[in-house]
Structures are given as C-alpha cells and as structure tokens.
Scaffold this active site. Sequence first.
Site, mmCIF file in Angstrom:
data_model
loop_
_atom_site.group_PDB
_atom_site.id
_atom_site.type_symbol
_atom_site.label_atom_id
_atom_site.label_comp_id
_atom_site.label_asym_id
_atom_site.label_seq_id
_atom_site.Cartn_x
_atom_site.Cartn_y
_atom_site.Cartn_z
ATOM 1 N N ARG A 164 31.105 39.747 44.381
ATOM 2 C CA ARG A 164 32.324 39.349 45.111
ATOM 3 C C ARG A 164 32.805 40.448 46.069
ATOM 4 O O ARG A 164 33.997 40.619 46.288
ATOM 5 C CB ARG A 164 33.470 38.997 44.153
ATOM 6 N N SER A 238 38.199 30.775 41.076
ATOM 7 C CA SER A 238 38.508 31.887 40.156
ATOM 8 C C SER A 238 39.550 32.779 40.806
ATOM 9 O O SER A 238 39.345 33.251 41.925
ATOM 10 C CB SER A 238 37.265 32.735 39.905
ATOM 11 N N GLU A 333 40.497 38.224 42.501
ATOM 12 C CA GLU A 333 39.400 37.998 43.438
ATOM 13 C C GLU A 333 39.976 37.462 44.747
ATOM 14 O O GLU A 333 39.426 37.660 45.822
ATOM 15 C CB GLU A 333 38.444 36.964 42.828
#
Length: 337
Positions: A164, A238, A333
């Site tokens: 990520r 997420s 995130e």
Amino acid sequence: MFSIYHYNLLHRNTFGVEAWADRFVEYANEEELVMFVKTECKGQPLLHIGCGSNLLFCSDVSGTVLHSGIRDIEQLPCDDAEMVRLRVGGGVIWDELVSFCVKNGWYGLENLSLIPGEVGAAAVQNIGAYGSEVGDRIEQVGLINLQSGDSLTVPGDTCQYAYRYSRFKGEWRGQYAVTRVTLRLSRTFEPDLSYGALADALQQRGIGNPTAQQLRQIVIELRQSKLPAPEVLGNAGSFFMNPVISRETFEELQTRYPRMPHFSVPGGEKIPAAWLIEQAGWKGRTLKNAGVYDKQALVLVNRGGATGKDIVELSEAVRADVKRLFGIQIEPEVNFI
Ligand code: EPU
C-alpha cells in the site's frame, strides 16, 4: 477541459461526505493539463484525485481539485511474444481495465478485480488484493509535474512499490499527476492462488483449475460478500493497513492471544487489523453517524450524513482501543485531506 467553480465533492468520494472545492477541473489530455498548470493555476494548491475511493475529506479543499479524463488504452510493441505491454490512461476505471484484459487473454490482474478506483490512483496507492499488487506489473509511469508542467516518464522500479505504498505517497507526494501507466501482462494464464481465502473459495466450489474468468468471478464474489457497495453504504474499503510487528512482540502477544491470526512477512508478522478491531469490540459499532462495518471490521462506513470529522473521530477511538489492548499502533490506509 471541464472546469467548475465552488464544486461539491459529495459524489467524488466513496465515503459520500460533503466537502467543497474552490474549483474542479477535469482535463481530457496531457496538453490541457500542461496548459492549466502553466497558465491558469498560478501556484494555487492542487489536489489530484481519482474516484475518491481511498480518501477522506475532513474539510473543504482550498484550490483546485484535478481529475483525469485520459481514458485510452494502447497496446505497445513488445519484444517478448509471451508478454503484452499496455499503456493505459490515468482516468480509466480500474475494474474496466481488468475486465478488458481478461476478455483479451492478457493476464496478471485477475486477483485485483473489482477494486474501486482509477488507473492513475492505482499506481499511486499500489492497490493490492488476494496476494497480488499492481506495482509488480508496472513497467513505467507517465507523469506531469504539477508545478512546472514538465512531462516525464519514470520506470516502475524507481517508484518504491511496497505494501500500500509508493514514492508518490512519500517524497513525491502531491508533486505529479499520473497521466499514463504502462503495464506488462502475460499471454499465459497462471493463477495466483497464494492467498488462503481465495484457494479455499475455489475448493468449496470444486474448481481445481480455474480459468481467468472464473478466478475473476470468485474474487468479485468474495469482495462483494465482505465489502459494502459505496452506493449503498459510503466507505473506502480497508480503512487501516494491516500492521507488521516484530517476532518478539508477536511471541509475547501470542501467549495472551493464542488464536491471533498472523502471516509471516519479511520483517516480522503481519496481523489482520480487522481481527484486532473485532477483539477490541468495535465490529458493528456506531459513533455519531460513522460506524465499523458488521461484516468486515477493517471497513469504516458512513451510516448516513457522516462528516469527514465524524469518521476521523471514530477511527481515532478504534486506534486508541487497539493500542490500549494490544500495544499495536494501526495506521490508516485512507488518505486524509
Ligand atoms: N478478520 C477478522 N474480523 C473481520 C474480518 C477479518 O478477524 O471482521 C480476520 C480473519 O482472521 C481473516 C483476516 O482478518 O482471515 C483477513 O481478512 P481478509 O482476508 O478479509 O483480508 P484483510 O486483511 O481484512 C486485506 C486487504 C484488502 C484485500 C483483502 C484480500 C489491507 C489493508 N486490506 O484485507 O484490501 O481486499 O486483504 O486480499 O491490506 C483495501 O485495501 O481497501 C482492501 C479491501
């Protein structure tokens, strides 16, 4: 070029929170963007977005919000008969690209099916799911410098792709628009079944040797069973990253929580943040108008009328409890704007 002043970003973010931008500009090609940067923008702040599926507007945006309208896909010459090279516009919808590739027999993106967002943002965020990450397929990234208007192309291996993460989220943050992404795909289908939940889903359906279309379909079904559709319940997938903790910390925690799931990765053990959040009692809970999704604790949702600040408040409460219970700091995130 499409341009509008005092623009409501409500439909430009999948959380469905209201925020206003001084101006919204969508460019159709590189020339329009360069012209805008060099003549009109005059050093005002710029924020480049994709589908708004991984960001949270915490307040109004001063300056201009930019969006790519570059939506073409070109096949480039390739010296390897087994491979295909595609140069894809930053404004192409990610899942439309995956579908197009599977239909044409160009493989490597199946596990990334149904991830919301656009190609430019995918290269910034290094989207990943079910054991695959887009960074592994990126050969080059075409950019425009948002201060000078200069064009440049950088090789994928200089973008520091990691979980990520990319250099576009680090030292290059806010400096460039990703206009085109060159992907290297395979003409031979080799399914990546390394992710346990995916292999299990195939086994349950009695599929030993899936076609690319079957694999894509199963990934879509898995995602749909766990992640809420943003049109129904605002969310950004997420909300937190899965933390990696040292082996020592893990061993110590495991004595207290023997059933804690974990995955060995370079540098330690990756712990599903969803499990930590669930253990902390947050799964399904609501604070003001924001909540933790009841089918997947890693997803924060807008239960209706939430502001960006409500969602931040919830995320801080969740993080604090996880920290208190496990001593683990979980990091968002999602990008806070
Ligand atoms: N789990 C719980 N409670 C829950 C959900 C999950 O305890 O409510 C535990 C279970 O032990 C489960 C484990 O967490 O086995 C992993 O769950 P899952 O396979 O659903 O994956 P994840 O770690 O929650 C990550 C990605 C997703 C990606 C899936 C599949 C991150 C931050 N998230 O989620 O990515 O789709 O794996 O590869 O790495 C996204 O980035 O927006 C995203 C959805």
